[in-house]
Design a protein around this motif. Structure first.
Motif, mmCIF file in Angstrom:
data_model
loop_
_atom_site.group_PDB
_atom_site.id
_atom_site.type_symbol
_atom_site.label_atom_id
_atom_site.label_comp_id
_atom_site.label_asym_id
_atom_site.label_seq_id
_atom_site.Cartn_x
_atom_site.Cartn_y
_atom_site.Cartn_z
ATOM 1 N N UNK A 281 0.811 -1.218 0.000
ATOM 2 C CA UNK A 281 0.000 0.000 0.000
ATOM 3 C C UNK A 281 0.840 1.261 0.000
ATOM 4 N N UNK A 282 1.978 1.235 0.704
ATOM 5 C CA UNK A 282 2.885 2.384 0.678
ATOM 6 C C UNK A 282 3.506 2.551 -0.708
ATOM 7 N N UNK A 283 3.812 1.424 -1.337
ATOM 8 C CA UNK A 283 4.416 1.490 -2.667
ATOM 9 C C UNK A 283 3.451 2.023 -3.708
ATOM 10 N N UNK A 284 2.182 1.603 -3.633
ATOM 11 C CA UNK A 284 1.224 2.065 -4.659
ATOM 12 C C UNK A 284 0.440 3.300 -4.227
ATOM 13 N N UNK A 285 0.772 3.828 -3.025
ATOM 14 C CA UNK A 285 0.243 5.090 -2.510
ATOM 15 C C UNK A 285 -1.228 5.034 -2.121
ATOM 16 N N UNK A 286 -1.796 3.846 -1.957
ATOM 17 C CA UNK A 286 -3.134 3.781 -1.385
ATOM 18 C C UNK A 286 -3.086 4.023 0.116
ATOM 19 N N UNK A 287 -1.920 3.809 0.727
ATOM 20 C CA UNK A 287 -1.720 4.124 2.132
ATOM 21 C C UNK A 287 -0.824 5.353 2.232
ATOM 22 N N UNK A 288 -1.323 6.364 2.956
ATOM 23 C CA UNK A 288 -0.621 7.644 3.049
ATOM 24 C C UNK A 288 -0.685 8.124 4.504
ATOM 25 N N UNK A 289 0.181 7.615 5.367
ATOM 26 C CA UNK A 289 0.123 8.001 6.780
ATOM 27 C C UNK A 289 0.203 9.519 6.950
ATOM 28 N N UNK A 290 -0.588 10.023 7.891
ATOM 29 C CA UNK A 290 -0.662 11.462 8.152
ATOM 30 C C UNK A 290 0.015 11.756 9.486
ATOM 31 N N UNK A 291 1.029 12.601 9.459
ATOM 32 C CA UNK A 291 1.729 13.022 10.673
ATOM 33 C C UNK A 291 1.215 14.401 11.061
ATOM 34 N N UNK A 292 0.690 14.515 12.276
ATOM 35 C CA UNK A 292 0.120 15.791 12.708
ATOM 36 C C UNK A 292 1.139 16.672 13.412
ATOM 37 N N UNK A 293 2.030 16.047 14.202
ATOM 38 C CA UNK A 293 3.005 16.825 14.964
ATOM 39 C C UNK A 293 4.308 16.063 15.089
ATOM 40 N N UNK A 294 5.422 16.795 14.989
ATOM 41 C CA UNK A 294 6.738 16.242 15.267
ATOM 42 C C UNK A 294 7.279 16.947 16.503
ATOM 43 N N UNK A 295 7.609 16.148 17.526
ATOM 44 C CA UNK A 295 8.028 16.676 18.824
ATOM 45 C C UNK A 295 9.417 16.131 19.147
ATOM 46 N N UNK A 296 10.328 16.953 19.669
ATOM 47 C CA UNK A 296 11.669 16.451 20.016
ATOM 48 C C UNK A 296 11.591 15.303 21.018
ATOM 49 N N UNK A 297 12.495 14.349 20.896
ATOM 50 C CA UNK A 297 12.524 13.182 21.776
ATOM 51 C C UNK A 297 12.558 13.594 23.245
ATOM 52 N N UNK A 298 13.301 14.637 23.551
ATOM 53 C CA UNK A 298 13.431 15.085 24.937
ATOM 54 C C UNK A 298 12.101 15.524 25.531
ATOM 55 N N UNK A 299 11.119 15.830 24.685
ATOM 56 C CA UNK A 299 9.811 16.301 25.151
ATOM 57 C C UNK A 299 8.771 15.185 25.067
ATOM 58 N N UNK A 300 9.198 13.952 25.319
ATOM 59 C CA UNK A 300 8.287 12.810 25.233
ATOM 60 C C UNK A 300 7.099 12.950 26.184
#
Length: 320
Positions: A281-300
């Motif tokens: 699905x990732x290869x044929x683009x039927x699956x497209x994960x959506x990332x809402x936020x990227x947070x530094x590891x230190x702020x887990x």
């Protein structure tokens, strides 16, 4: 290397960034340099002591990640140094600069898929796939209602179901969330903050009801879910945060089923099957994960607070 460590179970503030010993792969293992680590609600349940009573402290949290293979141990035949992979489960925990995995806890990450997206696959898409196909046996042409469709599991379910030929109805609580769910392939999106929103299903299904419901908050919705099912309908319970009273009679005339779902029970064969589907699905683009936020590891700890908010759209990831 740096890693988040939990020395005692408790609130998010028990997540502490520490220096730990470097990891080395043993036979059948690979070492992955983590570029992004996924944050899941289940991570917070484990940290607070609700799950995994067998857990030895201290530990490094995290199930999902994506990165680049830095080293391989003896007997590794299908992974190579420098390969881009996503991680679903591990030996050492993914909230770290590096993670130790058994060879087949890693999966090829196709070009064009970001590391953040790779870290959004394992638990969310795994739970959605297991609920849809391995537990509820969804079929093309059926209608599925996805509660909380703007979250990580919900978006994965919408993409998987629409790609498999199901008619998808999602719910979300904000205009932004509903637009996102529609963009990911849902045929209709309902506002779950609107009173009586499930009454719209009568018209949307021509009075038949929905064949399958993916339920992320059963303690709120399950009683009403049972009233909107078609004959032989199924409710797949993926999440719940408490108890609820239901009327069993609502299941009788419909011969409806309530099905529990947990990714922990998936067999090695079932895991291999779902990840083969995800890579395709990732290869044929039927699956497209959506990332809402990227947070530094230190702020887990901030990420653990955020992942439990109902307004989360897509996946939160930690960046070492």
């Amino acid at each position: 290397m740096k890693a988040i460590r939990v020395g005692k179970l408790g609130p998010p503030e028990v997540l502490v960034l520490e220096e730990v010993a470097d990891l080395e792969p043993g036979p059948g293992q690979v070492l992955v340099t983590v570029k992004a680590a996924g944050v899941n609600p289940v991570d917070t349940y484990i940290r607070s002591g609700l799950y995994r009573s067998d857990l030895e402290l201290p530990y490094t949290p995290g199930i999902d990640a994506a990165g680049v293979i830095a080293a391989v141990g003896p007997d590794v035949k299908h992974r190579r140094v420098g390969q881009r992979v996503y991680v679903a489960w591990s030996v050492s925990g993914t909230y770290a600069e590096q993670v130790l995995c058994n060879e087949f806890q890693t999966h090829p990450l196709p070009d064009g898929v970001s590391f953040g997206q790779g870290a959004a696959i394992g638990v969310p898409y795994g739970a959605a796939f297991r609920a849809l196909f391995q537990r509820a046996h969804a079929l093309p042409g059926e209608t599925v209602l996805v509660h909380g469709a703007s979250g990580g599991v919900g978006l994965g379910a919408v993409q998987l179901a629409s790609a498999a030929g199901l008619r998808v109805i999602g719910t979300a609580g904000s205009g932004q969330g509903r637009a996102l769910v529609q963009a990911q392939g849902a045929h209709h999106v309902l506002d779950h903050r609107q009173p009586g929103y499930l009454d719209q299903l009568t018209e949307l299904t021509c009075g038949k009801g929905v064949d399958l419901i993916l339920e992320m908050l059963a303690n709120v919705n399950l009683a009403k879910d049972l009233t909107v099912l078609a004959k032989s309908g199924r409710v797949a319970v993926i999440g719940s945060r408490g108890k609820i009273e239901i009327d069993p009679r609502e299941t009788m005339g419909r011969e409806a089923s309530i099905i529990g779902v947990t990714l922990y029970n998936a067999t090695p064969q079932e895991l291999a099957s779902m990840h083969a589907a995800f890579v395709a699905g990732l290869e044929n683009r039927t699956l497209r994960p959506v990332v809402s936020r990227e947070i530094p590891l230190a702020e887990a700890s901030a990420a653990h607070h955020a992942v439990m908010e109902t307004s989360t759209l897509g996946k939160i990831v930690l960046i070492p």
